[in-house]
Write a protein that holds these residues in place. Structure first.
Motif, short mmCIF file in Angstrom:
data_model
loop_
_atom_site.label_atom_id
_atom_site.label_comp_id
_atom_site.label_asym_id
_atom_site.label_seq_id
_atom_site.Cartn_x
_atom_site.Cartn_y
_atom_site.Cartn_z
N THR A 1 4.60 34.01 40.15
CA THR A 1 4.09 32.73 40.66
C THR A 1 4.88 32.28 41.88
OG1 THR A 1 3.44 32.15 38.41
CG2 THR A 1 3.54 30.37 40.02
N THR B 1 -7.88 31.41 49.43
CA THR B 1 -8.18 32.66 48.75
C THR B 1 -6.96 33.18 48.00
OG1 THR B 1 -9.78 33.16 50.48
CG2 THR B 1 -9.07 34.99 49.08
N VAL C 1 -6.45 31.23 44.74
CA VAL C 1 -7.38 31.64 43.69
C VAL C 1 -6.98 32.99 43.10
CG1 VAL C 1 -9.77 32.31 43.25
CG2 VAL C 1 -9.28 30.29 44.60
N ILE C 2 -6.60 33.93 43.94
CA ILE C 2 -6.17 35.24 43.46
C ILE C 2 -4.89 35.12 42.64
CG2 ILE C 2 -5.29 37.49 44.20
CD1 ILE C 2 -7.31 37.33 46.51
N PHE D 1 -3.87 32.51 40.94
CA PHE D 1 -4.20 31.89 39.65
C PHE D 1 -4.79 32.90 38.69
CE2 PHE D 1 -7.25 29.75 36.86
CZ PHE D 1 -6.38 28.96 36.14
N GLY D 2 -5.72 33.71 39.18
CA GLY D 2 -6.30 34.75 38.33
C GLY D 2 -5.27 35.77 37.88
N MET D 3 -4.39 36.17 38.77
CA MET D 3 -3.35 37.13 38.43
C MET D 3 -2.38 36.55 37.40
SD MET D 3 -0.44 38.74 40.90
CE MET D 3 0.24 37.11 41.11
N THR D 4 -2.03 35.28 37.56
CA THR D 4 -1.11 34.64 36.61
C THR D 4 -1.76 34.51 35.24
OG1 THR D 4 -0.10 33.41 38.42
CG2 THR D 4 0.29 32.60 36.20
N ALA D 5 -3.03 34.11 35.20
CA ALA D 5 -3.73 34.01 33.92
C ALA D 5 -3.81 35.37 33.23
CB ALA D 5 -5.12 33.43 34.14
N PHE D 6 -4.10 36.42 33.99
CA PHE D 6 -4.17 37.76 33.41
C PHE D 6 -2.80 38.21 32.90
CE2 PHE D 6 -4.28 42.45 33.90
CZ PHE D 6 -5.25 42.71 32.95
#
Length: 122
Positions: A33, A74, A77-78, A80-85
């Motif tokens: 992060t 962009t 957003v990427i 956030f998606g990477m952190t959630a994964f």
């Protein structure tokens, strides 16, 4: 002001790399992060921020470049998606191995009565 901006990016990147090298999964996610924040600030800084210029093209006036803001959005957003994964993978690894160490992927579950030979899937 540019030196302060560069120092901030450097501190965020150094802190992110330091946390990536830790042994616990949560600190690795925090490191990812912080590193994504540093990249976002770097992309925004590369666009040469302009103050007092309109964001829309007006005839005969200089305008702000919208590309750095689009790249940063962009990147957010990427990230956030990477952190959630990464959090989902960390929770799954914790459920399977019973440990939150990064290198515990191949070790059996210490809580299992049969020494980890039991199928860990529900």
């Amino acid at each position: 002001m540019a030196a302060l901006y560069a120092i901030t990016i450097g501190i965020l990147a150094a802190g992110g790399i330091y946390l990536l090298l830790r042994e616990r999964v949560f600190t690795v996610v925090l490191g990812l992060t912080l590193l994504s924040y540093a990249v976002s600030l770097f992309l925004l800084g590369m666009g040469r921020l302009s103050i007092g210029r309109p964001p829309v093209i007006v005839a005969g006036a200089s305008y702000a470049d919208p590309l750095p803001q689009a790249l940063v959005l962009t990147a957010i957003v990427i990230a956030f998606g990477m952190t959630a994964f990464a959090v989902v993978l960390a929770l799954r690894s914790l459920g399977l191995t019973g440990s939150d160490h990064v290198d515990a992927a191949g070790q059996p579950d210490e809580r299992a009565a049969d020494g980890g030979k039991q199928d860990p899937r529900p």
